[in-house]
Design an enzyme around this catalytic site. Sequence first.
Site, PDB file in Angstrom:
ATOM      1  N   ASN A 149       0.858  -1.185   0.000  1.00 19.26           N
ATOM      2  CA  ASN A 149       0.000   0.000   0.000  1.00 19.26           C
ATOM      3  C   ASN A 149       0.898   1.239   0.000  1.00 19.26           C
ATOM      4  O   ASN A 149       1.712   1.423   0.923  1.00 19.26           O
ATOM      5  CB  ASN A 149      -0.895  -0.039   1.255  1.00 19.26           C
ATOM      6  CG  ASN A 149      -1.829   1.145   1.325  1.00 19.26           C
ATOM      7  OD1 ASN A 149      -1.411   2.275   1.079  1.00 19.26           O
ATOM      8  ND2 ASN A 149      -3.077   0.918   1.683  1.00 19.26           N
TER       9      ASN A 149
ATOM     10  N   HIS B 114       1.030   6.282   1.760  1.00 21.84           N
ATOM     11  CA  HIS B 114       1.793   7.259   2.544  1.00 21.84           C
ATOM     12  C   HIS B 114       2.962   7.902   1.776  1.00 21.84           C
ATOM     13  O   HIS B 114       3.554   8.860   2.256  1.00 21.84           O
ATOM     14  CB  HIS B 114       2.226   6.659   3.878  1.00 21.84           C
ATOM     15  CG  HIS B 114       1.021   6.391   4.738  1.00 21.84           C
ATOM     16  ND1 HIS B 114      -0.003   7.308   4.869  1.00 21.84           N
ATOM     17  CD2 HIS B 114       0.649   5.300   5.444  1.00 21.84           C
ATOM     18  CE1 HIS B 114      -0.937   6.799   5.639  1.00 21.84           C
ATOM     19  NE2 HIS B 114      -0.579   5.576   6.000  1.00 21.84           N
TER      20      HIS B 114
ATOM     21  N   HIS C 192      -5.683   3.802  -1.628  1.00 23.18           N
ATOM     22  CA  HIS C 192      -7.019   4.127  -1.110  1.00 23.18           C
ATOM     23  C   HIS C 192      -7.344   5.551  -1.556  1.00 23.18           C
ATOM     24  O   HIS C 192      -6.699   6.504  -1.107  1.00 23.18           O
ATOM     25  CB  HIS C 192      -7.000   4.016   0.429  1.00 23.18           C
ATOM     26  CG  HIS C 192      -8.334   4.215   1.068  1.00 23.18           C
ATOM     27  ND1 HIS C 192      -8.542   4.019   2.410  1.00 23.18           N
ATOM     28  CD2 HIS C 192      -9.535   4.581   0.560  1.00 23.18           C
ATOM     29  CE1 HIS C 192      -9.804   4.250   2.703  1.00 23.18           C
ATOM     30  NE2 HIS C 192     -10.432   4.615   1.601  1.00 23.18           N
TER      31      HIS C 192
ATOM     32  N   ARG D  92      -9.430   8.274  -0.979  1.00 28.00           N
ATOM     33  CA  ARG D  92     -10.392   8.692   0.049  1.00 28.00           C
ATOM     34  C   ARG D  92     -11.257   9.849  -0.439  1.00 28.00           C
ATOM     35  O   ARG D  92     -10.841  10.633  -1.280  1.00 28.00           O
ATOM     36  CB  ARG D  92      -9.635   9.134   1.308  1.00 28.00           C
ATOM     37  CG  ARG D  92      -9.088   7.990   2.120  1.00 28.00           C
ATOM     38  CD  ARG D  92      -8.411   8.513   3.382  1.00 28.00           C
ATOM     39  NE  ARG D  92      -8.231   7.448   4.336  1.00 28.00           N
ATOM     40  CZ  ARG D  92      -9.129   7.113   5.248  1.00 28.00           C
ATOM     41  NH1 ARG D  92     -10.249   7.778   5.351  1.00 28.00           N
ATOM     42  NH2 ARG D  92      -8.892   6.117   6.072  1.00 28.00           N
TER      43      ARG D  92
ATOM     44  N   ARG E 281      -6.992  12.948   0.975  1.00 28.67           N
ATOM     45  CA  ARG E 281      -5.894  13.393   1.834  1.00 28.67           C
ATOM     46  C   ARG E 281      -4.530  12.878   1.389  1.00 28.67           C
ATOM     47  O   ARG E 281      -3.512  13.453   1.729  1.00 28.67           O
ATOM     48  CB  ARG E 281      -6.161  13.016   3.290  1.00 28.67           C
ATOM     49  CG  ARG E 281      -6.041  11.543   3.561  1.00 28.67           C
ATOM     50  CD  ARG E 281      -6.167  11.251   5.028  1.00 28.67           C
ATOM     51  NE  ARG E 281      -7.542  11.360   5.497  1.00 28.67           N
ATOM     52  CZ  ARG E 281      -7.990  10.720   6.576  1.00 28.67           C
ATOM     53  NH1 ARG E 281      -7.182   9.981   7.285  1.00 28.67           N
ATOM     54  NH2 ARG E 281      -9.245  10.836   6.949  1.00 28.67           N
ATOM     55  N   HIS E 282      -4.515  11.739   0.668  1.00 25.01           N
ATOM     56  CA  HIS E 282      -3.213  11.289   0.151  1.00 25.01           C
ATOM     57  C   HIS E 282      -3.294  10.999  -1.359  1.00 25.01           C
ATOM     58  O   HIS E 282      -2.855  11.801  -2.167  1.00 25.01           O
ATOM     59  CB  HIS E 282      -2.609  10.131   0.961  1.00 25.01           C
ATOM     60  CG  HIS E 282      -3.551   9.099   1.484  1.00 25.01           C
ATOM     61  ND1 HIS E 282      -4.420   8.417   0.688  1.00 25.01           N
ATOM     62  CD2 HIS E 282      -3.722   8.610   2.747  1.00 25.01           C
ATOM     63  CE1 HIS E 282      -5.090   7.560   1.424  1.00 25.01           C
ATOM     64  NE2 HIS E 282      -4.710   7.650   2.685  1.00 25.01           N
TER      65      HIS E 282
ATOM     66  N   GLU F 238      -8.693   0.576  -2.812  1.00 25.39           N
ATOM     67  CA  GLU F 238      -9.569   0.554  -1.632  1.00 25.39           C
ATOM     68  C   GLU F 238     -10.536   1.708  -1.768  1.00 25.39           C
ATOM     69  O   GLU F 238     -10.134   2.830  -2.107  1.00 25.39           O
ATOM     70  CB  GLU F 238      -8.748   0.753  -0.356  1.00 25.39           C
ATOM     71  CG  GLU F 238      -7.916  -0.429   0.022  1.00 25.39           C
ATOM     72  CD  GLU F 238      -7.120  -0.160   1.295  1.00 25.39           C
ATOM     73  OE1 GLU F 238      -7.354   0.857   1.972  1.00 25.39           O
ATOM     74  OE2 GLU F 238      -6.248  -0.970   1.592  1.00 25.39           O
TER      75      GLU F 238
ATOM     76  N   THR G 112      -8.067   3.400   8.335  1.00 27.95           N
ATOM     77  CA  THR G 112      -9.248   2.542   8.397  1.00 27.95           C
ATOM     78  C   THR G 112      -9.303   1.924   9.801  1.00 27.95           C
ATOM     79  O   THR G 112      -8.327   1.327  10.252  1.00 27.95           O
ATOM     80  CB  THR G 112      -9.146   1.427   7.334  1.00 27.95           C
ATOM     81  OG1 THR G 112      -8.758   2.038   6.103  1.00 27.95           O
ATOM     82  CG2 THR G 112     -10.476   0.724   7.154  1.00 27.95           C
TER      83      THR G 112
ATOM     84  N   GLU H 200     -10.561  -9.615   2.783  1.00 26.86           N
ATOM     85  CA  GLU H 200      -9.318  -9.241   3.460  1.00 26.86           C
ATOM     86  C   GLU H 200      -9.646  -9.131   4.938  1.00 26.86           C
ATOM     87  O   GLU H 200     -10.471  -8.314   5.345  1.00 26.86           O
ATOM     88  CB  GLU H 200      -8.799  -7.906   2.913  1.00 26.86           C
ATOM     89  CG  GLU H 200      -7.509  -7.485   3.621  1.00 26.86           C
ATOM     90  CD  GLU H 200      -6.923  -6.190   3.077  1.00 26.86           C
ATOM     91  OE1 GLU H 200      -7.164  -5.845   1.899  1.00 26.86           O
ATOM     92  OE2 GLU H 200      -6.222  -5.519   3.857  1.00 26.86           O
TER      93      GLU H 200
ATOM     94  N   HIS I 190      -3.524  -4.819   7.754  1.00 28.50           N
ATOM     95  CA  HIS I 190      -3.697  -3.642   8.595  1.00 28.50           C
ATOM     96  C   HIS I 190      -2.820  -3.734   9.838  1.00 28.50           C
ATOM     97  O   HIS I 190      -2.914  -4.696  10.602  1.00 28.50           O
ATOM     98  CB  HIS I 190      -5.142  -3.377   9.011  1.00 28.50           C
ATOM     99  CG  HIS I 190      -5.360  -1.897   9.224  1.00 28.50           C
ATOM    100  ND1 HIS I 190      -5.149  -1.278  10.423  1.00 28.50           N
ATOM    101  CD2 HIS I 190      -5.696  -0.919   8.349  1.00 28.50           C
ATOM    102  CE1 HIS I 190      -5.358   0.026  10.283  1.00 28.50           C
ATOM    103  NE2 HIS I 190      -5.682   0.270   9.034  1.00 28.50           N
TER     104      HIS I 190
HETATM  105  N1  PXP Z   1      -5.847  -3.118   4.305  1.00 29.87           N
HETATM  106  C1  PXP Z   1      -6.762  -2.129   4.362  1.00 29.87           C
HETATM  107  C2  PXP Z   1      -8.173  -2.450   3.978  1.00 29.87           C
HETATM  108  C3  PXP Z   1      -6.404  -0.821   4.713  1.00 29.87           C
HETATM  109  O1  PXP Z   1      -7.325   0.146   4.749  1.00 29.87           O
HETATM  110  C4  PXP Z   1      -5.044  -0.549   4.994  1.00 29.87           C
HETATM  111  C5  PXP Z   1      -4.610   0.848   5.332  1.00 29.87           C
HETATM  112  O2  PXP Z   1      -4.854   1.687   4.270  1.00 29.87           O
HETATM  113  C6  PXP Z   1      -4.136  -1.616   4.929  1.00 29.87           C
HETATM  114  C7  PXP Z   1      -4.564  -2.892   4.605  1.00 29.87           C
HETATM  115  C8  PXP Z   1      -2.694  -1.427   5.218  1.00 29.87           C
HETATM  116  O3  PXP Z   1      -2.532  -1.081   6.567  1.00 29.87           O
HETATM  117  P1  PXP Z   1      -1.147  -0.564   7.087  1.00 29.87           P
HETATM  118  O4  PXP Z   1      -0.894   0.741   6.413  1.00 29.87           O
HETATM  119  O5  PXP Z   1      -1.355  -0.426   8.564  1.00 29.87           O
HETATM  120  O6  PXP Z   1      -0.132  -1.596   6.728  1.00 29.87           O
END
Ligand code: PXP
Length: 245
Positions: free
Chosen positions: A6, A9, A42, A44, A48-49, A69, A100, A150, A190
């Site tokens: 992901n 960031h 994601h 949003r 924001r990102h 996402e 999330t 997931e 997550h």
């Molecule tokens: N899975 C989902 C559905 C998420 O929303 C996120 C965060 O955007 C992640 C996985 C990844 O989480 P993390 O950034 O804490 O690794």
Amino acid sequence: MKLGVNIDHIATLRQARKTDEPDPVYAATIAELAGADGITIHLRQDRRHIQDRDLALLRAFVKTKLNLEMGITMEMVKIALQHKPDTCTLVPETAEEVTTTGGLDVIMYSDKIEEVAGNLRAAGIEVSVFVDPNIDQVKACYKLGIKLIEINTGEYAKQWNTSFAQLELDKIKKAAVYGKKVNMKILAGHGLTYRNVMHIAAMEEIEELNIGHSIIANSTFMGLEKAVVRMKELMLRARQFNEKA
Ligand code: PXP
């Protein structure tokens, strides 16, 4: 076992200055060259990102698998249909949250999920749902014909070094076993980090992990390529260790 990276960031850092670097498109390419099996973003509501421009460019550049996402809104469905990511992961979304905060409540939002998933599937987009490790939620997904889930590892990740960790791992395992039994493809993610990923990676029912924050955070010290390679190595080592045991 697969790793989806992901890259939200990378965009968070760019948006801190509202400038044009670092570019998530570069990040996706580096992550893929390092062994990522997919790229997750994601988009949003508050942008924001990740921005709409990122989605368009990543759709063109990502060679593995692009996972979007998204909240369960028709605005997002429209955007997804326009760009056709390989997968859309349906997540809950509120403006106040930093990230999330939990799985989507599939029982409460079953009608909306059915409508959104139906529209995406009709366009050939695979649909995944982010769910808490709870059998009733997994059953609700099954009833809606969802083939990909997931499992939210966020609670485990918070508790991984406390006496509650095993309780959380048991919930994840049970949800994964049930999903697998009804022929679902099981992903998880997550809050996973270099220190807590092994217990999740060791679960043979789970085919893929989605990891963002820890990889991007550590990439600031070791570079993105190494950060991806190291996470994948840890995952594979945990899986092999489990298979030998
Ligand atoms: N899975 C989902 C559905 C998420 O929303 C996120 C965060 O955007 C992640 C996985 C990844 O989480 P993390 O950034 O804490 O690794």
